[in-house]
Write a protein that holds these residues in place. Structure first.
Motif, PDB file in Angstrom:
ATOM      1  N   PHE A 124      49.495  34.298  33.850  1.00  0.00           N
ATOM      2  CA  PHE A 124      48.930  33.834  35.110  1.00  0.00           C
ATOM      3  C   PHE A 124      49.257  34.846  36.197  1.00  0.00           C
ATOM      4  CE2 PHE A 124      53.084  32.201  34.168  1.00  0.00           C
ATOM      5  CZ  PHE A 124      53.813  32.448  35.314  1.00  0.00           C
ATOM      6  N   GLY A 125      48.614  34.711  37.341  1.00  0.00           N
ATOM      7  CA  GLY A 125      48.890  35.580  38.471  1.00  0.00           C
ATOM      8  C   GLY A 125      48.755  34.796  39.756  1.00  0.00           C
ATOM      9  N   PHE A 126      49.520  35.173  40.765  1.00  0.00           N
ATOM     10  CA  PHE A 126      49.494  34.455  42.042  1.00  0.00           C
ATOM     11  C   PHE A 126      48.459  35.071  42.975  1.00  0.00           C
ATOM     12  CE2 PHE A 126      53.520  33.271  40.232  1.00  0.00           C
ATOM     13  CZ  PHE A 126      53.548  31.905  40.492  1.00  0.00           C
ATOM     14  N   VAL A 127      47.757  34.191  43.686  1.00  0.00           N
ATOM     15  CA  VAL A 127      46.653  34.617  44.542  1.00  0.00           C
ATOM     16  C   VAL A 127      47.158  35.329  45.787  1.00  0.00           C
ATOM     17  CG1 VAL A 127      44.677  33.798  45.891  1.00  0.00           C
ATOM     18  CG2 VAL A 127      45.142  32.821  43.635  1.00  0.00           C
ATOM     19  N   GLU A 128      48.293  34.862  46.330  1.00  0.00           N
ATOM     20  CA  GLU A 128      48.870  35.468  47.530  1.00  0.00           C
ATOM     21  C   GLU A 128      50.375  35.616  47.348  1.00  0.00           C
ATOM     22  OE1 GLU A 128      46.706  34.009  51.384  1.00  0.00           O
ATOM     23  OE2 GLU A 128      46.847  32.304  50.024  1.00  0.00           O
ATOM     24  N   ARG A 129      50.956  36.636  47.988  1.00  0.00           N
ATOM     25  CA  ARG A 129      52.379  36.887  47.817  1.00  0.00           C
ATOM     26  C   ARG A 129      53.260  35.786  48.377  1.00  0.00           C
ATOM     27  NH1 ARG A 129      53.565  43.315  49.061  1.00  0.00           N
ATOM     28  NH2 ARG A 129      52.330  44.174  47.320  1.00  0.00           N
ATOM     29  N   ASN A 130      52.816  35.156  49.463  1.00  0.00           N
ATOM     30  CA  ASN A 130      53.689  34.195  50.140  1.00  0.00           C
ATOM     31  C   ASN A 130      53.309  32.752  49.854  1.00  0.00           C
ATOM     32  OD1 ASN A 130      51.299  34.267  51.547  1.00  0.00           O
ATOM     33  ND2 ASN A 130      52.237  34.230  53.578  1.00  0.00           N
ATOM     34  N   ILE A 176      39.653  30.082  33.118  1.00  0.00           N
ATOM     35  CA  ILE A 176      40.644  30.383  34.151  1.00  0.00           C
ATOM     36  C   ILE A 176      40.734  29.173  35.060  1.00  0.00           C
ATOM     37  CG2 ILE A 176      41.228  31.839  36.131  1.00  0.00           C
ATOM     38  CD1 ILE A 176      41.558  33.283  33.502  1.00  0.00           C
ATOM     39  N   ALA A 177      41.954  28.725  35.300  1.00  0.00           N
ATOM     40  CA  ALA A 177      42.171  27.578  36.176  1.00  0.00           C
ATOM     41  C   ALA A 177      42.858  28.021  37.455  1.00  0.00           C
ATOM     42  CB  ALA A 177      43.021  26.518  35.488  1.00  0.00           C
ATOM     43  N   LEU A 178      42.419  27.465  38.571  1.00  0.00           N
ATOM     44  CA  LEU A 178      43.109  27.633  39.853  1.00  0.00           C
ATOM     45  C   LEU A 178      44.131  26.520  39.956  1.00  0.00           C
ATOM     46  CD1 LEU A 178      43.138  29.109  42.684  1.00  0.00           C
ATOM     47  CD2 LEU A 178      41.707  27.210  43.465  1.00  0.00           C
ATOM     48  N   VAL A 195      46.383  37.392  34.003  1.00  0.00           N
ATOM     49  CA  VAL A 195      45.676  37.535  35.277  1.00  0.00           C
ATOM     50  C   VAL A 195      46.540  38.377  36.207  1.00  0.00           C
ATOM     51  CG1 VAL A 195      44.646  36.359  37.258  1.00  0.00           C
ATOM     52  CG2 VAL A 195      44.646  35.232  35.017  1.00  0.00           C
ATOM     53  N   ALA A 196      45.903  39.266  36.956  1.00  0.00           N
ATOM     54  CA  ALA A 196      46.565  39.964  38.062  1.00  0.00           C
ATOM     55  C   ALA A 196      45.638  39.895  39.261  1.00  0.00           C
ATOM     56  CB  ALA A 196      46.875  41.410  37.703  1.00  0.00           C
ATOM     57  N   VAL A 197      46.218  39.726  40.437  1.00  0.00           N
ATOM     58  CA  VAL A 197      45.417  39.628  41.658  1.00  0.00           C
ATOM     59  C   VAL A 197      45.932  40.631  42.667  1.00  0.00           C
ATOM     60  CG1 VAL A 197      44.610  38.136  43.527  1.00  0.00           C
ATOM     61  CG2 VAL A 197      45.022  37.160  41.248  1.00  0.00           C
ATOM     62  N   ARG A 198      45.001  41.378  43.259  1.00  0.00           N
ATOM     63  CA  ARG A 198      45.349  42.264  44.373  1.00  0.00           C
ATOM     64  C   ARG A 198      44.265  42.130  45.425  1.00  0.00           C
ATOM     65  NH1 ARG A 198      46.882  48.157  43.033  1.00  0.00           N
ATOM     66  NH2 ARG A 198      48.878  47.122  42.633  1.00  0.00           N
ATOM     67  N   GLY A 199      44.685  41.761  46.636  1.00  0.00           N
ATOM     68  CA  GLY A 199      43.720  41.572  47.701  1.00  0.00           C
ATOM     69  C   GLY A 199      42.712  40.505  47.341  1.00  0.00           C
ATOM     70  N   ARG A 200      41.452  40.872  47.326  1.00  0.00           N
ATOM     71  CA  ARG A 200      40.387  39.924  47.012  1.00  0.00           C
ATOM     72  C   ARG A 200      39.830  40.094  45.611  1.00  0.00           C
ATOM     73  NH1 ARG A 200      36.768  39.728  52.611  1.00  0.00           N
ATOM     74  NH2 ARG A 200      38.446  38.992  53.980  1.00  0.00           N
ATOM     75  N   THR A 201      40.587  40.768  44.747  1.00  0.00           N
ATOM     76  CA  THR A 201      40.106  41.011  43.391  1.00  0.00           C
ATOM     77  C   THR A 201      41.071  40.434  42.359  1.00  0.00           C
ATOM     78  OG1 THR A 201      39.033  43.072  44.101  1.00  0.00           O
ATOM     79  CG2 THR A 201      39.369  42.765  41.732  1.00  0.00           C
ATOM     80  N   ALA A 202      40.509  39.670  41.418  1.00  0.00           N
ATOM     81  CA  ALA A 202      41.268  39.185  40.264  1.00  0.00           C
ATOM     82  C   ALA A 202      40.875  40.013  39.049  1.00  0.00           C
ATOM     83  CB  ALA A 202      40.979  37.717  40.017  1.00  0.00           C
ATOM     84  N   TYR A 203      41.864  40.453  38.297  1.00  0.00           N
ATOM     85  CA  TYR A 203      41.671  41.216  37.066  1.00  0.00           C
ATOM     86  C   TYR A 203      42.054  40.306  35.903  1.00  0.00           C
ATOM     87  CZ  TYR A 203      42.085  45.398  40.122  1.00  0.00           C
ATOM     88  OH  TYR A 203      41.938  46.351  41.103  1.00  0.00           O
ATOM     89  N   ILE A 204      41.167  40.155  34.916  1.00  0.00           N
ATOM     90  CA  ILE A 204      41.404  39.194  33.842  1.00  0.00           C
ATOM     91  C   ILE A 204      41.091  39.841  32.493  1.00  0.00           C
ATOM     92  CG2 ILE A 204      40.812  36.935  32.904  1.00  0.00           C
ATOM     93  CD1 ILE A 204      39.796  36.260  35.803  1.00  0.00           C
ATOM     94  N   PRO A 205      42.114  40.178  31.702  1.00  0.00           N
ATOM     95  CA  PRO A 205      41.865  40.663  30.343  1.00  0.00           C
ATOM     96  C   PRO A 205      41.562  39.500  29.400  1.00  0.00           C
ATOM     97  CG  PRO A 205      44.001  41.409  31.216  1.00  0.00           C
ATOM     98  CD  PRO A 205      43.525  40.289  32.078  1.00  0.00           C
ATOM     99  N   SER A 206      40.584  39.687  28.523  1.00  0.00           N
ATOM    100  CA  SER A 206      40.284  38.732  27.459  1.00  0.00           C
ATOM    101  C   SER A 206      40.571  39.392  26.119  1.00  0.00           C
ATOM    102  CB  SER A 206      38.814  38.300  27.511  1.00  0.00           C
ATOM    103  OG  SER A 206      38.592  37.311  28.484  1.00  0.00           O
ATOM    104  N   ALA A 207      41.440  38.766  25.327  1.00  0.00           N
ATOM    105  CA  ALA A 207      41.879  39.371  24.066  1.00  0.00           C
ATOM    106  C   ALA A 207      41.008  38.999  22.878  1.00  0.00           C
ATOM    107  CB  ALA A 207      43.325  38.971  23.783  1.00  0.00           C
ATOM    108  N   ALA A 208      40.197  37.940  22.975  1.00  0.00           N
ATOM    109  CA  ALA A 208      39.287  37.515  21.901  1.00  0.00           C
ATOM    110  C   ALA A 208      40.027  37.175  20.609  1.00  0.00           C
ATOM    111  CB  ALA A 208      38.219  38.572  21.647  1.00  0.00           C
ATOM    112  N   ALA A 254      48.096  29.792  42.008  1.00  0.00           N
ATOM    113  CA  ALA A 254      47.988  30.736  40.901  1.00  0.00           C
ATOM    114  C   ALA A 254      46.649  30.599  40.192  1.00  0.00           C
ATOM    115  CB  ALA A 254      49.125  30.505  39.903  1.00  0.00           C
ATOM    116  N   LEU A 255      46.256  31.686  39.528  1.00  0.00           N
ATOM    117  CA  LEU A 255      45.157  31.661  38.571  1.00  0.00           C
ATOM    118  C   LEU A 255      45.787  31.770  37.184  1.00  0.00           C
ATOM    119  CD1 LEU A 255      42.562  34.043  40.271  1.00  0.00           C
ATOM    120  CD2 LEU A 255      42.381  31.551  40.022  1.00  0.00           C
ATOM    121  N   ALA A 256      45.481  30.810  36.313  1.00  0.00           N
ATOM    122  CA  ALA A 256      46.101  30.745  34.997  1.00  0.00           C
ATOM    123  C   ALA A 256      45.068  30.947  33.905  1.00  0.00           C
ATOM    124  CB  ALA A 256      46.800  29.400  34.810  1.00  0.00           C
ATOM    125  N   ALA A 257      45.421  31.766  32.912  1.00  0.00           N
ATOM    126  CA  ALA A 257      44.557  31.994  31.756  1.00  0.00           C
ATOM    127  C   ALA A 257      44.776  30.881  30.737  1.00  0.00           C
ATOM    128  CB  ALA A 257      44.860  33.353  31.141  1.00  0.00           C
TER     129      ALA A 257
END
Length: 326
Positions: free
Chosen positions: A248-254, A268-270, A293-306, A258-261
């Motif tokens: 998972f990754g957090f949407v904002e630092r403070n 992906i769940a918020l 999931v990784a988030v930076r600014g307004r972009t979420a990066y999501i790898p899918s392993a299949a 989170a966005l969870a795989a």
């Protein structure tokens, strides 16, 4: 989490009918849109993107689990190999039976750290220097375990690694050395699954002076505060009924949104700070068993392993924005 035998897939499919809780969107919370796949990989060559760390230029460093590789992928999808972990002659890795590179963390100086599960003495945490030299093992972890998610706390100079089989969060100095079993307990252990699919604590992120972890079998998101003396605080359950959650990754630092795989259902769940959650991306958006999931600014990066679909492992980018209040 690498592909597990067929019974685990059947179990996952059955659980998905009743375990995924959803919650209606509320005004002002983050939303996700404009998903697009920027890079495709070859499942037959072991190119299942498992975990992710972001570079300052917006590119992504991915672990390709059974290929034993770490690659860099630009936002335009150009891929180059950064490192290959050494082959193991007779791997006896729990869960998967083969050597796999899993978690990844990046230091500010560009050094990468990865977890390598082999079922041998090479199981542990490996360092990949930015100068292109060969990867080097800096800490050995139990061969009977399955070191998975990884995070770095640079202020304290330590790494945290989630062991999915032994139900342990390990703590290791980032310069290397003996590991410490930093957190243990029933909340971290695998449960309620066939023996070959018993995967407990899995994803791991260091966020707001706490170690956050997921438990895949339990479907939970957990928080463990780091005390002033560095010891682990109590394990807090922050969300439940997250079917087959991986990393998972957090949407904002403070904030703790989170966005969870959810790897089994390719979703992906918020996840809100109060534990409520809703699905924001599905297979229709290009997901194929997402694992992190990784988030930076307004972009979420999501790898899918299949791992279960065995079709189209990829890296997907999506836009994250603040939904207007009603």
């Amino acid at each position: 989490m690498p592909r597990v035998p067929r019974p685990a897939v059947v179990t996952a499919a059955a659980l998905s009918l009743g375990l995924l809780a959803t919650a209606p969107a509320t005004g002002g919370e983050p939303a996700v849109s404009e998903p697009r796949v920027v890079a495709h990989f070859d499942f037959a060559r072991g190119e299942s993107p498992e975990n992710i760390a972001l570079e300052p230029d917006g590119s992504a460093d991915l672990t390709l689990s059974t290929a034993r590789q770490v690659v860099n992928v630009t936002r335009q999808g150009r891929t180059r190999i950064l490192a290959t972990l050494p082959a193991v002659a007779d791997p006896k890795t729990p869960v998967v039976g083969r050597a796999v590179v899993l978690g990844i963390a990046r230091a500010e100086n560009g050094t990468l750290y990865v977890t390598y599960a082999t079922g041998t003495a090479r199981t542990g945490i490996w360092r990949i220097a930015p100068d292109g030299s060969a990867p080097r093992q800096i800490a050995a972890l139990p061969p009977t375990g399955f070191p998975n998610g990884l995070a770095l706390d640079e202020r304290r100079g330590v790494l945290y690694a989630a062991d999915s089989v032994l139900g342990t969060v390990w703590r290791v100095p980032c310069h290397g050395g003996a590991p410490t079993a930093w957190a243990t307990g029933a909340a971290l252990e695998p449960r309620n699954a066939p023996p070959a699919a018993r995967v407990g604590v899995n994803g791991l992120r260091f966020h707001r002076d706490a170690v956050w972890v997921s438990n895949t079998n339990a479907g939970t998101l957990l928080r463990i505060r780091v005390r002033e003396n560095g010891f682990a605080g109590p394990i807090e359950t922050r969300a439940t009924r997250l079917y087959a959650i991986d990393d998972f990754g957090f949407v904002e630092r403070n904030k703790d949104t989170a966005l969870a795989a959810l790897t089994g259902g390719s979703e992906i769940a918020l996840v809100r700070p109060d534990g409520a959650h809703r699905v924001v991306l599905t297979p229709k958006d290009g997901l194929s068993n997402p694992t992190s999931v990784a988030v930076r600014g307004r972009t979420a990066y999501i790898p899918s392993a299949a791992y279960f679909t065995r079709k189209d492992p990829n890296l997907l980018l999506a836009r994250v924005y603040q939904r207007a209040r009603d």
